[in-house]
Write a protein that holds these residues in place. Structure first.
Motif, PDB file in Angstrom:
ATOM      1  N   UNK A 221       0.823  -1.220   0.000  1.00 58.77           N
ATOM      2  CA  UNK A 221       0.000   0.000   0.000  1.00 58.77           C
ATOM      3  C   UNK A 221       0.848   1.257   0.000  1.00 58.77           C
ATOM      4  N   UNK A 222       1.931   1.239   0.764  1.00 58.86           N
ATOM      5  CA  UNK A 222       2.771   2.443   0.845  1.00 58.86           C
ATOM      6  C   UNK A 222       3.368   2.761  -0.528  1.00 58.86           C
ATOM      7  N   UNK A 223       3.507   1.730  -1.357  1.00 58.61           N
ATOM      8  CA  UNK A 223       4.087   1.966  -2.691  1.00 58.61           C
ATOM      9  C   UNK A 223       3.030   2.272  -3.750  1.00 58.61           C
ATOM     10  N   UNK A 224       1.965   1.506  -3.760  1.00 57.47           N
ATOM     11  CA  UNK A 224       1.031   1.677  -4.877  1.00 57.47           C
ATOM     12  C   UNK A 224      -0.199   2.519  -4.542  1.00 57.47           C
ATOM     13  N   UNK A 225      -0.485   2.748  -3.251  1.00 57.75           N
ATOM     14  CA  UNK A 225      -1.709   3.483  -2.907  1.00 57.75           C
ATOM     15  C   UNK A 225      -1.475   4.828  -2.231  1.00 57.75           C
ATOM     16  N   UNK A 226      -0.563   4.863  -1.253  1.00 61.89           N
ATOM     17  CA  UNK A 226      -0.408   6.084  -0.450  1.00 61.89           C
ATOM     18  C   UNK A 226      -0.199   7.348  -1.283  1.00 61.89           C
ATOM     19  N   UNK A 227       0.607   7.305  -2.359  1.00 56.86           N
ATOM     20  CA  UNK A 227       0.824   8.551  -3.102  1.00 56.86           C
ATOM     21  C   UNK A 227      -0.345   8.951  -4.015  1.00 56.86           C
ATOM     22  N   UNK A 228      -1.413   8.155  -4.086  1.00 54.33           N
ATOM     23  CA  UNK A 228      -2.461   8.418  -5.078  1.00 54.33           C
ATOM     24  C   UNK A 228      -3.834   8.600  -4.427  1.00 54.33           C
ATOM     25  N   UNK A 229      -4.693   9.366  -5.078  1.00 53.53           N
ATOM     26  CA  UNK A 229      -6.042   9.634  -4.560  1.00 53.53           C
ATOM     27  C   UNK A 229      -6.934   8.396  -4.623  1.00 53.53           C
ATOM     28  N   UNK A 230      -6.839   7.689  -5.737  1.00 52.45           N
ATOM     29  CA  UNK A 230      -7.695   6.513  -5.880  1.00 52.45           C
ATOM     30  C   UNK A 230      -7.000   5.317  -5.234  1.00 52.45           C
ATOM     31  N   UNK A 231      -7.658   4.749  -4.203  1.00 57.02           N
ATOM     32  CA  UNK A 231      -7.063   3.621  -3.468  1.00 57.02           C
ATOM     33  C   UNK A 231      -7.489   2.308  -4.111  1.00 57.02           C
ATOM     34  N   UNK A 232      -6.555   1.380  -4.177  1.00 55.67           N
ATOM     35  CA  UNK A 232      -6.826   0.112  -4.857  1.00 55.67           C
ATOM     36  C   UNK A 232      -6.984  -1.070  -3.891  1.00 55.67           C
ATOM     37  N   UNK A 233      -6.175  -1.081  -2.835  1.00 55.54           N
ATOM     38  CA  UNK A 233      -6.226  -2.225  -1.906  1.00 55.54           C
ATOM     39  C   UNK A 233      -7.100  -1.867  -0.710  1.00 55.54           C
ATOM     40  N   UNK A 234      -8.071  -2.711  -0.419  1.00 61.72           N
ATOM     41  CA  UNK A 234      -9.013  -2.439   0.673  1.00 61.72           C
ATOM     42  C   UNK A 234      -9.075  -3.607   1.636  1.00 61.72           C
ATOM     43  N   UNK A 235      -9.167  -3.268   2.930  1.00 59.74           N
ATOM     44  CA  UNK A 235      -9.304  -4.282   3.967  1.00 59.74           C
ATOM     45  C   UNK A 235     -10.786  -4.573   4.142  1.00 59.74           C
ATOM     46  N   UNK A 236     -11.135  -5.849   4.095  1.00 53.59           N
ATOM     47  CA  UNK A 236     -12.519  -6.231   4.373  1.00 53.59           C
ATOM     48  C   UNK A 236     -12.483  -6.890   5.745  1.00 53.59           C
ATOM     49  N   UNK A 237     -12.961  -6.152   6.745  1.00 48.97           N
ATOM     50  CA  UNK A 237     -12.785  -6.564   8.138  1.00 48.97           C
ATOM     51  C   UNK A 237     -13.269  -7.991   8.406  1.00 48.97           C
ATOM     52  N   UNK A 238     -12.405  -8.737   9.058  1.00 46.38           N
ATOM     53  CA  UNK A 238     -12.748 -10.112   9.426  1.00 46.38           C
ATOM     54  C   UNK A 238     -12.693 -11.096   8.262  1.00 46.38           C
TER      55      UNK A 238
END
Ligand code: CA
Length: 248
Positions: A221-238
């Motif tokens: 995430x720190x590489x592919x998501x943090x620098x960008x507005x559109x987030x790609x990886x999401x946590x689905x709780x549990x």
């Protein structure tokens, strides 16, 4: 009945083309003479050629048919070659593009290359020169054909070279990070349990005490998501993780 026989004919055409090794080229050229000349010459050289005379038809075909190469004139009656290539690259179409242009200014060349053109030919050109450029691009093009890439939003993975690019910027990933991202892209939109990720990427049975997957996801995430507005990886709780383009 009519529908199914049409489909069968289409399928057998495709098989014939691939069995004979013929490559498909799309020519987008509004000038009658140049278009006819290209179609005849390339057909004689053994290629399957589709020729259209306006930009919108060219753009539509390049997006919907599997061409090995697109030959694109810059000045067209509706949308121009720059607009077409920008649209193709934004859609993740990586088909090699050879530009034909009457304009011989440095500025135009730079503009075209920035927008994803693979090569140029200045009009008027000799057919032998065109054929040489076409063959070079086709050889080079096989490594980056669409089947060798995975894409979500502006993130593209090139599988043979194991390179990741987001918004045109190369992202350096470890081998495991690349494999993890590849799995997420292949299953995009699906929730992947940690146990599945562990077995597919680490080849191990999931042990609930280990947080190796969460750590790897955080790094990714720190590489592919943090620098960008559109987030790609999401946590689905549990449940696990999911890859999907969501505007934050
Ligand atoms: Ca033209």
């Amino acid at each position: 009945m009519i529908h199914s026989s049409k489909t069968q004919r289409f399928d057998s055409d495709i098989r014939q083309n691939s069995e004979s090794g013929q490559m498909k080229i799309l020519v987008v050229e509004d000038e009658q003479k140049t278009g006819e000349y290209l179609k005849r010459g390339l057909t004689e050289a053994g290629f399957v050629v589709d020729w259209v005379q306006n930009g919108l038809d060219g753009q539509h075909l390049a997006k919907s048919e599997p061409y090995d190469l697109v030959i694109l004139d810059v000045m067209l009656p509706d949308i121009n070659g720059w607009q077409i290539i920008a649209s193709l690259r934004e859609s993740g179409i990586t088909t090699p593009v050879l530009f034909l242009t009457a304009k011989d200014s440095v500025e135009d060349r730079v503009k075209g290359l920035e927008r994803g053109a693979d090569d140029y030919l200045i009009k008027p050109f000799a057919f032998t020169e065109l054929l040489a450029r076409v063959r070079t691009l086709l050889k080079r093009g096989t490594a980056a054909s669409p089947s060798n890439t995975l894409q979500v939003a502006d993130l593209i993975l090139n599988l043979p070279s194991r390179q990741a690019v987001r918004s045109g910027q190369r992202i350096v990933l470890t081998n495991k990070e690349f494999s993890l991202l590849e799995l997420l892209l292949r299953k995009q939109g699906e929730v992947l349990p940690r146990s599945l990720i562990a077995s597919q990427v680490w080849d191990m049975n999931f042990d609930s005490d280990t947080n190796v997957i969460d750590v790897a996801i955080r790094r990714l995430r720190s590489k592919i998501d943090d620098p960008y507005d559109i987030k790609l990886i999401h946590t689905v709780r549990g449940m696990g993780y999911k890859l999907e383009a969501i505007d934050a």
